[in-house]
Design a protein around this motif. Structure first.
Motif, PDB file in Angstrom:
ATOM      1  N   ALA A 134       0.837  -1.208   0.000  1.00  0.00           N
ATOM      2  CA  ALA A 134       0.000   0.000   0.000  1.00  0.00           C
ATOM      3  C   ALA A 134       0.864   1.248   0.000  1.00  0.00           C
ATOM      4  CB  ALA A 134      -0.923  -0.011   1.217  1.00  0.00           C
ATOM      5  N   GLY A 135       0.620   2.131  -0.952  1.00  0.00           N
ATOM      6  CA  GLY A 135       1.334   3.388  -1.011  1.00  0.00           C
ATOM      7  C   GLY A 135       2.719   3.313  -1.596  1.00  0.00           C
ATOM      8  N   GLU A 136       3.143   2.133  -2.046  1.00  0.00           N
ATOM      9  CA  GLU A 136       4.503   2.001  -2.551  1.00  0.00           C
ATOM     10  C   GLU A 136       4.537   2.249  -4.058  1.00  0.00           C
ATOM     11  OE1 GLU A 136       8.288  -1.066  -2.127  1.00  0.00           O
ATOM     12  OE2 GLU A 136       6.329  -1.574  -1.322  1.00  0.00           O
ATOM     13  N   ALA A 137       5.419   3.126  -4.503  1.00  0.00           N
ATOM     14  CA  ALA A 137       5.465   3.512  -5.909  1.00  0.00           C
ATOM     15  C   ALA A 137       6.083   2.414  -6.755  1.00  0.00           C
ATOM     16  CB  ALA A 137       6.264   4.802  -6.068  1.00  0.00           C
ATOM     17  N   LEU A 138       5.595   2.298  -8.003  1.00  0.00           N
ATOM     18  CA  LEU A 138       6.179   1.351  -8.958  1.00  0.00           C
ATOM     19  C   LEU A 138       7.385   2.024  -9.600  1.00  0.00           C
ATOM     20  CD1 LEU A 138       2.951  -0.042 -10.602  1.00  0.00           C
ATOM     21  CD2 LEU A 138       4.765  -1.449  -9.692  1.00  0.00           C
ATOM     22  N   THR A 139       8.508   1.969  -8.952  1.00  0.00           N
ATOM     23  CA  THR A 139       9.699   2.634  -9.464  1.00  0.00           C
ATOM     24  C   THR A 139      10.938   1.929  -8.964  1.00  0.00           C
ATOM     25  OG1 THR A 139      10.846   4.760  -9.628  1.00  0.00           O
ATOM     26  CG2 THR A 139       9.850   4.244  -7.517  1.00  0.00           C
ATOM     27  N   TYR A 140      12.005   2.007  -9.753  1.00  0.00           N
ATOM     28  CA  TYR A 140      13.283   1.452  -9.311  1.00  0.00           C
ATOM     29  C   TYR A 140      13.913   2.385  -8.278  1.00  0.00           C
ATOM     30  CZ  TYR A 140      13.161  -1.819 -13.245  1.00  0.00           C
ATOM     31  OH  TYR A 140      12.808  -2.823 -14.113  1.00  0.00           O
ATOM     32  N   ARG A 141      14.554   1.808  -7.298  1.00  0.00           N
ATOM     33  CA  ARG A 141      15.225   2.575  -6.257  1.00  0.00           C
ATOM     34  C   ARG A 141      16.728   2.433  -6.405  1.00  0.00           C
ATOM     35  NH1 ARG A 141      11.356   3.766  -2.287  1.00  0.00           N
ATOM     36  NH2 ARG A 141      12.944   5.207  -1.518  1.00  0.00           N
ATOM     37  N   GLN A 142      17.450   3.448  -5.970  1.00  0.00           N
ATOM     38  CA  GLN A 142      18.916   3.447  -6.045  1.00  0.00           C
ATOM     39  C   GLN A 142      19.519   2.996  -4.726  1.00  0.00           C
ATOM     40  OE1 GLN A 142      21.398   4.268  -8.334  1.00  0.00           O
ATOM     41  NE2 GLN A 142      19.793   4.119  -9.875  1.00  0.00           N
ATOM     42  N   PRO A 143      20.557   2.177  -4.764  1.00  0.00           N
ATOM     43  CA  PRO A 143      21.216   1.795  -3.512  1.00  0.00           C
ATOM     44  C   PRO A 143      21.979   2.978  -2.943  1.00  0.00           C
ATOM     45  CG  PRO A 143      22.500   1.028  -5.368  1.00  0.00           C
ATOM     46  CD  PRO A 143      21.238   1.600  -5.945  1.00  0.00           C
ATOM     47  N   PRO A 144      22.265   2.972  -1.667  1.00  0.00           N
ATOM     48  CA  PRO A 144      23.007   4.086  -1.060  1.00  0.00           C
ATOM     49  C   PRO A 144      24.446   4.121  -1.554  1.00  0.00           C
ATOM     50  CG  PRO A 144      22.724   2.291   0.505  1.00  0.00           C
ATOM     51  CD  PRO A 144      21.896   1.931  -0.688  1.00  0.00           C
ATOM     52  N   GLU A 145      25.066   5.268  -1.381  1.00  0.00           N
ATOM     53  CA  GLU A 145      26.487   5.405  -1.716  1.00  0.00           C
ATOM     54  C   GLU A 145      27.318   4.645  -0.689  1.00  0.00           C
ATOM     55  OE1 GLU A 145      27.943   6.503  -4.264  1.00  0.00           O
ATOM     56  OE2 GLU A 145      26.229   7.400  -5.278  1.00  0.00           O
ATOM     57  N   PRO A 146      28.505   4.147  -1.091  1.00  0.00           N
ATOM     58  CA  PRO A 146      29.121   4.305  -2.412  1.00  0.00           C
ATOM     59  C   PRO A 146      28.720   3.232  -3.406  1.00  0.00           C
ATOM     60  CG  PRO A 146      30.660   3.188  -0.978  1.00  0.00           C
ATOM     61  CD  PRO A 146      29.431   3.464  -0.140  1.00  0.00           C
ATOM     62  N   ILE A 147      27.670   2.456  -3.085  1.00  0.00           N
ATOM     63  CA  ILE A 147      27.313   1.342  -3.966  1.00  0.00           C
ATOM     64  C   ILE A 147      26.961   1.853  -5.354  1.00  0.00           C
ATOM     65  CG2 ILE A 147      25.761  -0.605  -4.315  1.00  0.00           C
ATOM     66  CD1 ILE A 147      25.370  -0.750  -1.304  1.00  0.00           C
ATOM     67  N   ALA A 148      26.131   2.885  -5.444  1.00  0.00           N
ATOM     68  CA  ALA A 148      25.688   3.382  -6.745  1.00  0.00           C
ATOM     69  C   ALA A 148      26.873   3.831  -7.593  1.00  0.00           C
ATOM     70  CB  ALA A 148      24.696   4.522  -6.559  1.00  0.00           C
ATOM     71  N   SER A 149      27.822   4.532  -6.999  1.00  0.00           N
ATOM     72  CA  SER A 149      28.983   5.003  -7.762  1.00  0.00           C
ATOM     73  C   SER A 149      29.834   3.847  -8.276  1.00  0.00           C
ATOM     74  CB  SER A 149      29.835   5.934  -6.893  1.00  0.00           C
ATOM     75  OG  SER A 149      29.125   7.101  -6.566  1.00  0.00           O
ATOM     76  N   ILE A 150      29.990   2.820  -7.452  1.00  0.00           N
ATOM     77  CA  ILE A 150      30.784   1.660  -7.879  1.00  0.00           C
ATOM     78  C   ILE A 150      30.100   0.960  -9.047  1.00  0.00           C
ATOM     79  CG2 ILE A 150      31.694  -0.583  -7.175  1.00  0.00           C
ATOM     80  CD1 ILE A 150      31.945   0.571  -4.325  1.00  0.00           C
ATOM     81  N   LEU A 151      28.776   0.846  -8.992  1.00  0.00           N
ATOM     82  CA  LEU A 151      28.049   0.200 -10.091  1.00  0.00           C
ATOM     83  C   LEU A 151      28.232   0.941 -11.402  1.00  0.00           C
ATOM     84  CD1 LEU A 151      24.630  -0.777  -8.443  1.00  0.00           C
ATOM     85  CD2 LEU A 151      26.572  -2.264  -8.932  1.00  0.00           C
ATOM     86  N   ASP A 152      28.419   2.253 -11.339  1.00  0.00           N
ATOM     87  CA  ASP A 152      28.533   3.054 -12.553  1.00  0.00           C
ATOM     88  C   ASP A 152      29.977   3.221 -13.036  1.00  0.00           C
ATOM     89  OD1 ASP A 152      25.785   3.450 -12.765  1.00  0.00           O
ATOM     90  OD2 ASP A 152      25.842   5.154 -11.379  1.00  0.00           O
TER      91      ASP A 152
END
Length: 818
Positions: free
Chosen positions: A30-48
């Motif tokens: 309930a109330g949760e958006a249908l969208t992809y979420r980003q992991p916290p840093e520094p995980i996102a930077s390492i993935l990129d």
């Protein structure tokens, strides 16, 4: 570590984390958006971060090819239309593998081994390609380049970088992107889309009638497969996209068709370039097995396409017995002998293909030389199943056989010029890493085929191996005298490094290209001489994730209650001192394995000299969020004296987990009340079982798993018995049976179109429904367009976000248990 990628032997510069699996759509909270979420840093930077290039030493040993590659693709790329037909997934836009099945390469840099000069391939901007394949003379690389309407065959000059197309977008890579150079390096054998192919059949709006299958003629005990044909419309699509025209493209740009179009699974030049070995599928098709088990003909063609010899005409193979040592009747593993101009080699079962049938000889290996008019000669008879040949020269080859039931491997030295006899040179448990003598080192010969390297005395070959010991992995180069059995070690990796052999620069092994890494320095290639001189660096790849440079790790060992020795690798976040800072929330990430020998099951190999950085959806990213990780703690399931390991699966699994928990708590690095367990695929199955049968963990993360073994009734993982032969074991091993006992929160993640045998998305869907119905706390995440291994940047990022959020809620920030 080396691996074959599209015909080129590549040295990967870093280990990438595993990806993930499948499932159906589910309602959002309930109330949760249908969208992809980003992991916290520094995980996102390492993935990129741009991936480290792959590398390959050319056959002439003068140049190194460095292949740049794309980062995690956007989910929009995976969302391109995909057809799932007869065990394959293909992209109808380019008639090649579906995007979820491959990693696109984006460029090539050729590096001169001796002087370091570099030349970049002059490929058009925005190029992406697959299947790079060295020519036998090491002067060129062929590849398949993606184009808007198909795959083009290109060739790149290694000396100048000049690149040009040999064909338009006509390559047909639906059944594989294999390219085969002629031995003179003047032409490439490939599969093309037939000229004048009509548009693809349009999907039926309404079927003409029901789809009907019938049995009763004979048993057909097939394992569960994904992506099978399901109706006549699928059959028409399969015919359209998989029908290929064998063709030879000369480096002068002339394309010559060979024979008639057909559904071609394999095609290869003979080493002398005179003949072509081809396997072609034919109707009737099956809706129960993939295309590789359809009726098929394997034949030898001349270069005009005329069939000169039929090697095999095999029926539908949907009745192979369930045991792992079972095989189909008739010729199998047909190949060209690598060290002869044109000699066929294949194996045939002598026990009806059923390992349950008593027999002194299980397999017979045959040879037949051009012009293929005589009777085949018996190369050797085997008491186990044929597992391949390492070719050397006319009087020396090594035939390997294996038997799953006992985990035994036998290597037999044979004389192809005097076939029929052989001498056993190695007999061992193939799971025994501590006593692996190494394997024959091979290098490409003039025809580009891999053959053993002989020393100057003419009696000895070179061996390479991982050199696994309790203290670590120390790869080696050795010389083995085939006549006397005398073994002489020539080189071994130093104790502070993990250094593997990429290729030889001198025939006697005195100069090598190696790939070296240490605990603190990333893998790079170098030239090493065995005279003691300092190595010469060839590459200088940087640390892809310097944010993790301060992470500490150590091998820990402990003992299960029944005396089996266990181990795991303990990682602690940067700067953490257990004595000073106290225990951390900890995640155990594991994958069970079956053994027949407890001493082998308990073997320890310290990987402390390896450079480790996470990638993909690796659980090691949790180190950046304040978690300790016990990676790959031993979960051996041991069957002794003929006992079936899985009959005591739950008991042994629980005992291993209990020993691991006790070990990390005793060390002071973990709080018994804040430990989670997780795994992927069979590790997810393990996770669900541990939550159902123990109270050791606060929560679990299960990605792309199977939970109800009645849905895989003809065997799974290392279980050979059918459901009806081991009903109690199947029931007892299924966490679905005990969903009402799962009283800890569990996070389920699955790829929407999981392609792995046995882990259909319905496994997670039904398990989640059972958990929901029994009142368990569970979350079920379905990743659109993803298969068993997660590929899209959005999917990987969201998976890691889910893992961090779930663990923070149910471990790090959870109140103490009562």
């Amino acid at each position: 570590m080396t691996r074959a990628v599209g015909g080129v032997r590549m040295a990967a510069a870093m280990a990438l984390g595993a990806a993930v699996a499948a499932g159906p759509a589910m309602a959002q909270s309930a109330g949760e958006a249908l969208t992809y979420r980003q992991p916290p840093e520094p995980i996102a930077s390492i993935l990129d971060t741009a991936p480290t290039p792959l590398s390959s030493l050319g056959p002439d040993r003068s140049r190194l090819a460095l292949f740049s590659r794309s980062a995690l693709p956007p989910v929009a790329e995976l969302a391109e239309p995909t057809l799932r037909l007869a065990g394959y997934r293909l992209n109808p836009r380019n008639n090649g593998p579906a995007n979820g099945r491959l990693t696109w390469l984006t460029g090539i840099t050729f590096k001169n081994v001796e002087d370091g000069r570099e030349v970049a391939a002059a490929l058009p901007a925005g190029t992406r390609f697959i299947a790079p394949t060295w020519s036998p003379d090491g002067a060129k690389v062929a590849l398949l380049k993606d184009a808007p309407t198909g795959l083009e065959l290109w060739v790149v000059d290694a000396a100048t970088g000049a690149a040009r197309a040999l064909t338009g977008p006509i390559a047909n890579a639906a059944a594989g992107a294999d390219l085969a150079w002629s031995p003179d390096s003047r032409a490439v054998l490939f599969r093309a889309i037939p000229e004048g192919r009509r548009p693809a059949p349009t999907p039926e709006v309404a079927p003409n009638g029901p789809v009907i299958e019938q049995t009763g003629i004979r048993p057909a005990p097939v394992r569960t497969y994904q992506d099978l044909l399901g109706n006549p419309a699928d059959e028409r699509l399969f015919d359209h996209y998989f029908t290929a025209q064998l063709a030879i493209a000369g480096i002068d740009g002339r394309v010559t068709p060979i024979g008639a179009p057909g559904i071609l699974l394999d095609a290869a030049f003979s080493p002398d370039g005179t003949w072509i070995l081809q396997t072609q599928v034919k109707p009737p098709y099956s809706y129960a097995v993939p295309a590789r088990l359809f009726p098929a003909e394997t034949a030898v063609l001349d270069r005009t396409g005329r069939v000169v010899h039929q090697v095999a005409d095999l029926p539908l193979r949907d009745n192979i017995p369930p045991p792992f040592d079972a095989v189909a009747l008739g010729p199998r593993s047909v190949q060209w002998r690598a060290d002869a101009p044109a000699t066929l080699v294949w194996a045939e079962a002598q026990d009806g293909g059923d390992p349950r049938t008593p027999a002194e000889i299980r397999d017979r290996v045959f040879m037949l030389s051009a012009p293929f008019t005589g009777a085949p000669a018996t190369l050797v008879d085997l008491q186990q199943r044929y597992a391949g040949v390492t070719w050397g020269r006319d009087d020396a080859a090594i035939v390997t056989s294996r038997w799953f039931n006992t985990r035994r491997e036998t290597r037999i030295l044979v004389d192809p010029s005097n076939p029929g006899q052989g001498r056993v040179i190695v007999e061992r448990n193939y799971q025994d890493r501590h006593n692996d003598p190494g394997s024959a080192l091979t290098e490409p010969n003039a025809a580009g085929r891999q053959v053993m390297v002989f020393a100057a005395d003419g009696e000895s070959i070179l061996l390479e191996g991982d050199g696994a010991t309790r203290e670590g992995e120390f790869p080696f180069l050795a010389r083995l005298n085939l006549r006397t059995g005398e073994r002489t070690e020539l080189w071994r990796s130093s104790r502070d490094a993990y250094e593997t052999i990429v290729g030889l620069l001198a025939e006697d092994g005195s100069r090598l290209v190696t790939r070296r890494e240490t605990r603190d320095t990333p893998a790079n290639l170098m030239i090493r001489s065995l005279d003691g001189a300092a190595p010469t660096p060839l590459t200088s790849f940087p640390d892809p994730a310097p944010q993790l440079a301060g992470v500490t790790r150590q091998l820990i060992t402990y003992t299960r209650a029944d005396g089996v020795q266990l181990s795991g690798t303990l990682y602690l976040p940067t700067g953490h001192d257990a004595a000073r800072d106290g225990p951390l929330p900890l995640v155990m990430w594991a994958y069970p394995a079956e053994f027949t020998d407890p001493s082998v099951a308990g073997q320890v190999v310290d990987t402390g000299n390896r450079f480790v950085r996470p990638g993909g959806s690796s659980h090691l990213f949790l180190l950046t969020q304040g978690y300790a990780v016990l990676d790959d703690p031993s979960m051996p399931i041991v069957g002794v004296n003929g006992a079936e390991p899985n009959d005591t699966y739950v008991e042994q699994l629980s005992a291993s987990a209990r020993a691991a928990v006790d070990a990390v708590v005793a060390m002071g690095v973990a709080d018994r009340d804040r430990i989670a367990v997780g795994g992927h695929s069979y590790g997810a199955f393990m996770t669900a079982n541990l939550l159902a049968h123990t109270d050791l963990f606060r929560t679990g993360i299960a990605r792309s798993g199977a939970y109800n073994r009645t849905l895989t009734p003809f065997g799974f993982q290392a279980e050979q018995r059918t459901y009806w032969e081991a009903t109690d074991t199947y029931t007892r091993m299924s966490p679905f049976t005990y969903a009402n006992q799962v009283n800890e929160p569990i996070l389920l993640i699955h790829g929407e179109i999981d392609d792995n045998s046995g882990t259909f998305p319905v496994q997670s869907e039904r398990f989640f429904a059972a958990l929901k119905g029994t009142g368990a706390t569970a979350r079920y995440v379905v990743l659109p367009y993803e298969a068993h291994g997660y590929r899209a940047r959005e999917s990987v990022g969201h998976t890691l976000w889910e893992m961090v959020e779930w663990l923070d809620a149910h471990v790090k920030n959870a109140p103490p248990r009562n």
